[in-house]
Write a protein that holds these residues in place. Structure first.
Motif, mmCIF file in Angstrom:
data_model
loop_
_atom_site.group_PDB
_atom_site.id
_atom_site.type_symbol
_atom_site.label_atom_id
_atom_site.label_comp_id
_atom_site.label_asym_id
_atom_site.label_seq_id
_atom_site.Cartn_x
_atom_site.Cartn_y
_atom_site.Cartn_z
ATOM 1 N N LEU A 180 0.902 -1.197 -0.166
ATOM 2 C CA LEU A 180 -0.033 -0.007 -0.065
ATOM 3 C C LEU A 180 0.948 1.220 0.024
ATOM 4 O O LEU A 180 1.408 1.921 0.998
ATOM 5 C CB LEU A 180 -0.814 -0.208 1.249
ATOM 6 N N ASN A 181 1.146 1.689 -1.303
ATOM 7 C CA ASN A 181 2.358 2.738 -1.477
ATOM 8 C C ASN A 181 1.652 4.037 -1.150
ATOM 9 O O ASN A 181 0.349 4.206 -1.373
ATOM 10 C CB ASN A 181 3.069 2.456 -2.731
ATOM 11 N N LYS A 182 2.550 4.984 -1.244
ATOM 12 C CA LYS A 182 2.053 6.626 -1.143
ATOM 13 C C LYS A 182 1.330 6.677 0.081
ATOM 14 O O LYS A 182 0.399 7.499 0.534
ATOM 15 C CB LYS A 182 1.271 7.056 -2.176
ATOM 16 N N ALA A 183 1.928 5.956 1.234
ATOM 17 C CA ALA A 183 1.259 6.054 2.498
ATOM 18 C C ALA A 183 1.337 7.285 3.305
ATOM 19 O O ALA A 183 0.656 8.024 4.144
ATOM 20 C CB ALA A 183 1.811 4.850 3.383
ATOM 21 N N ARG A 210 2.423 -1.266 4.155
ATOM 22 C CA ARG A 210 2.461 0.292 3.812
ATOM 23 C C ARG A 210 3.823 0.718 3.668
ATOM 24 O O ARG A 210 4.714 0.324 4.361
ATOM 25 C CB ARG A 210 1.877 0.885 5.066
ATOM 26 N N THR A 211 3.715 1.178 2.279
ATOM 27 C CA THR A 211 5.131 1.991 2.141
ATOM 28 C C THR A 211 5.236 3.509 1.597
ATOM 29 O O THR A 211 4.047 3.805 1.252
ATOM 30 C CB THR A 211 5.810 0.987 0.874
ATOM 31 N N SER A 212 6.163 4.032 1.667
ATOM 32 C CA SER A 212 6.214 5.441 0.916
ATOM 33 C C SER A 212 7.405 5.367 0.094
ATOM 34 O O SER A 212 8.640 4.864 0.355
ATOM 35 C CB SER A 212 6.453 6.266 2.190
ATOM 36 N N MET A 213 7.286 5.787 -1.092
ATOM 37 C CA MET A 213 8.245 5.870 -2.170
ATOM 38 C C MET A 213 9.146 4.521 -2.186
ATOM 39 O O MET A 213 10.156 4.308 -2.501
ATOM 40 C CB MET A 213 9.310 6.908 -1.616
ATOM 41 N N GLY A 214 8.271 3.453 -2.256
ATOM 42 C CA GLY A 214 8.720 1.930 -2.209
ATOM 43 C C GLY A 214 9.573 1.665 -1.379
ATOM 44 O O GLY A 214 10.319 0.606 -1.733
ATOM 45 N N ARG A 215 9.747 2.041 -0.314
ATOM 46 C CA ARG A 215 10.862 1.984 0.703
ATOM 47 C C ARG A 215 10.621 0.504 1.472
ATOM 48 O O ARG A 215 9.657 0.844 2.357
ATOM 49 C CB ARG A 215 11.321 3.159 1.720
ATOM 50 N N ILE A 216 10.981 -0.448 1.144
ATOM 51 C CA ILE A 216 10.864 -1.620 1.866
ATOM 52 C C ILE A 216 12.149 -2.571 1.708
ATOM 53 O O ILE A 216 12.894 -2.417 0.529
ATOM 54 C CB ILE A 216 9.710 -2.501 1.083
ATOM 55 N N ASP A 217 12.461 -3.252 2.744
ATOM 56 C CA ASP A 217 13.598 -4.036 2.873
ATOM 57 C C ASP A 217 13.377 -5.243 1.676
ATOM 58 O O ASP A 217 12.677 -6.114 1.464
ATOM 59 C CB ASP A 217 13.843 -4.812 4.159
#
Ligand SMILES: Nc1nc2c(ncn2[C@@H]2O[C@H](COP(=O)(O)OP(=O)(O)OP(=O)(O)O)[C@@H](O)[C@H]2O)c(=O)[nH]1
Length: 346
Positions: A180-183, A210-217
């Motif tokens: 769920l991007n652009k959180a 939930r992610t912002s700017m696709g930041r995920i490990d």
């Protein structure tokens, strides 16, 4: 022989797929990743933005662009030969990431991994669906109840969702993981509601992160090990049973605008064009006279963003080109005229 894992990244136009992929590459941790990028028009925005990251984890050779609009429709002609070439390399990649265009159905692509030349050598590690929380919160994927009721009153046999909604549901139904991007653009209470709604669309057991700017490990996303091609028939699609499907519901074209004296008039006109013609997505590069850098321009629904990213290279032609995408029936010439371009060939 170990199969090379491939991750399919799906998600509606502008959900943040390219942004996520840049983040993955920059944090690849020594893994050699090859990218297959599928998009609209020959402007090559996604490829250029990923190449722009200049990361040694992903040399330009490892970025393959398929600019045919919808990878799902040209699997045999474009995608399979591309995969064969990647797998035949003397040093094949450790992982393949496939970014589908925002209008592509993921299921036909996953099915391509059942083909004899591919299935023994590669596997779909997982399908990751990105959702634009901002668009969802604004109701841009929900059908217009009033319009649907009116259409049904005129034709009682009518029983289908809007093209956007169907595509959205197909992408979610195929997912092993939903981002769920652009959180960052949505407040916590609304995000909760959006997430509750999403749960109705996804298979049980699929996580929403939930992610912002696709930041995920990257470790959370690469290495799901789902072998999706073996269980794809259990993932429903609105297009199941169809011999072929088309994308007549959507339209896209490229506008050539040359070098601009200033970006401001175009930006103002673009805001008007988006509102008047209900444009879903606009993206491209602008050359502004007197500016050594190229201006990246992106719009997703009504939200327009732009920034200068890097200098035009000596071997590049300074020119402004935009890909415009909307639902079918776009008045191309009216849009072109608003944006200061000449007529667009059909
Ligand atoms: N505020 C905010 N903006 C985002 C986020 N993720 C992406 N964006 C912006 O949204 C726009 C679209 O992002 P992309 O990564 O190009 O989206 P995409 O899914 O690759 O787009 P298509 O390939 O055209 O379908 C860009 O302007 C991004 O900077 C996010 O989490 N928050």
């Amino acid at each position: 022989m170990n199969k090379i894992p491939a991750t399919v990244i799906t998600g509606f136009l502008g959900a943040g797929k390219t942004t996520l992929i840049r983040h993955l590459i920059e944090n690849a941790g020594g893994r050699r990743i090859a990218l297959v990028i599928n998009e609209f028009g020959d402007v090559g925005v996604d490829g250029a933005l990923v190449k722009g990251c200049g990361d040694e984890a992903c040399p330009d050779d490892d970025i393959i662009e398929l600019a045919n609009g919808c990878i799902c429709c040209t699997v045999a002609d474009d995608f399979l030969p591309t995969m064969q070439r990647l797998l035949d390399r003397p040093v094949p990649p450790d992982h393949i990431i496939i970014e589908t265009s925002g209008l592509a159905l993921p299921k036909p692509l996953v099915k391509a991994f059942q083909w004899p030349g591919i299935r023994t050598r590669a596997t779909v590690d997982g399908v990751v669906a990105l959702v634009d929380a901002d668009a969802l919160a604004a109701g841009r994927f929900a059908h217009d109840e009033a319009a649907l009721a009116a259409a049904r009153a005129a034709d009682p046999t009518l029983d289908h969702d809007s093209p956007i909604e169907e595509l959205f549901e197909d992408q979610l139904a195929c997912a092993d993981l939903v981002l769920l991007n652009k959180a960052d653009l949505v407040d916590a209470a609304r995000l909760e509601e959006v997430e509750d709604g999403l749960r109705q669309e996804i298979r049980s057991g699929v996580s929403i992160v939930r992610t912002s700017m696709g930041r995920i490990d990257p470790a959370a996303l690469l290495g799901i090990d789902a072998a999706v091609e073996d269980q794809i028939d259990g993932r429903p699609s609105h297009h199941d049973g169809e011999e072929d499907h088309d994308h007549d519901d959507f339209d896209s074209f490229v506008l050539d605008l040359g070098e601009l004296d200033s970006a401001e008039p175009l930006l103002a006109a673009l805001n008007r064009a988006i509102a008047e013609h209900d444009l879903l997505r606009v993206k491209g590069f602008l050359a502004v006279r007197g500016r050594p850098a190229r201006l990246v321009l992106q719009s997703v629904g009504p939200r327009v963003q732009h920034h200068y990213d890097r200098a035009w290279q000596p071997d590049e032609q300074r020119a402004s080109r935009l890909v415009i995408i909307g639902q079918s029936g776009l008045d191309r010439n009216a849009i072109a005229a608003m944006l200061g371009a000449g007529p667009v060939p059909a």
